[in-house]
Design a protein around this motif. Sequence first.
Motif, PDB file in Angstrom:
ATOM      1  N   MET A   1       0.834  -1.202   0.000  1.00 40.71           N
ATOM      2  CA  MET A   1       0.000   0.000   0.000  1.00 40.71           C
ATOM      3  C   MET A   1       0.870   1.253   0.000  1.00 40.71           C
ATOM      4  O   MET A   1       2.000   1.244   0.475  1.00 40.71           O
ATOM      5  N   LYS A   2       0.313   2.330  -0.537  1.00 42.71           N
ATOM      6  CA  LYS A   2       1.004   3.606  -0.557  1.00 42.71           C
ATOM      7  C   LYS A   2       0.469   4.518   0.541  1.00 42.71           C
ATOM      8  O   LYS A   2      -0.697   4.437   0.929  1.00 42.71           O
ATOM      9  N   CYS A   3       1.339   5.372   1.036  1.00 36.09           N
ATOM     10  CA  CYS A   3       0.954   6.325   2.072  1.00 36.09           C
ATOM     11  C   CYS A   3       0.126   7.445   1.456  1.00 36.09           C
ATOM     12  O   CYS A   3       0.491   7.991   0.404  1.00 36.09           O
ATOM     13  N   VAL A   4      -0.964   7.795   2.113  1.00 37.50           N
ATOM     14  CA  VAL A   4      -1.827   8.857   1.594  1.00 37.50           C
ATOM     15  C   VAL A   4      -1.208  10.234   1.800  1.00 37.50           C
ATOM     16  O   VAL A   4      -1.650  11.213   1.200  1.00 37.50           O
ATOM     17  N   ASN A   5      -0.172  10.294   2.645  1.00 40.00           N
ATOM     18  CA  ASN A   5       0.461  11.580   2.936  1.00 40.00           C
ATOM     19  C   ASN A   5       1.599  11.898   1.963  1.00 40.00           C
ATOM     20  O   ASN A   5       1.619  12.959   1.335  1.00 40.00           O
TER      21      ASN A   5
END
Length: 226
Positions: free
Chosen positions: A27-31
């Motif tokens: 998963m990728k960080c939303v920040n």
Amino acid sequence: MEYRCVQCGFRIKTLFVQYSPGNIRLMKCVNCKAVADEYIECELMIVLIDLILHKPKAYRHVLFNVLNHESTHFQGLLWKSLVGFLVLDAYRSLIVKKPEEEWGTSMSISSFFWIYRKVLVDVFLGNYMFLCSFFLAIKSLLKTSARFSSFRDLLLAILISSYFKILLIAMMVWEFPPAVIYIIDLFVFSSNSVALKVITKSTMNRCIWACFIAHVVKFCITQVFS
């Protein structure tokens, strides 16, 4: 259970999605929009190398995503780490207190017990004062920027980041000059500083000062009772 992005430290609910055994998507960080934790697909040796290189993202991976305080084994890991820390510190103190040339069959029983009494005092009293001064330094120096979840998180961070003490085991097998002990202490100090920065999200200078105060207090206590 919440994890952390190893790049920016942002909270994330999940690190990967598993479609089938051996088939996952990170998963990728939303920040920061980067992969939240690329260490999931890395070998353990890569993680160890990055820890030795003092990379903050490696410390975030270990302290937040591997040793999560909400896991069921956290309490047991904390006690095991504490026991290992004290045992290695006792061996270090024993090396410093009793030079190699003084060991032998001629050493009296009273001298033997005197040495071990001093070692126990140094280990327990020295580390008690170390932890007290460490948390007082954090409270005073990092009060404006420190953000951490609990006392246990900080304690485990200090214990885990003292992993350089494991190198003392090599001194049981091979002969090293006494200066190696202080080189290991220096690596422990620098590793503690990085771990504190990761846990508290404070500036590096403040974390270095907090760790420096704690280590100096411990050194002074052990010298007074030596």
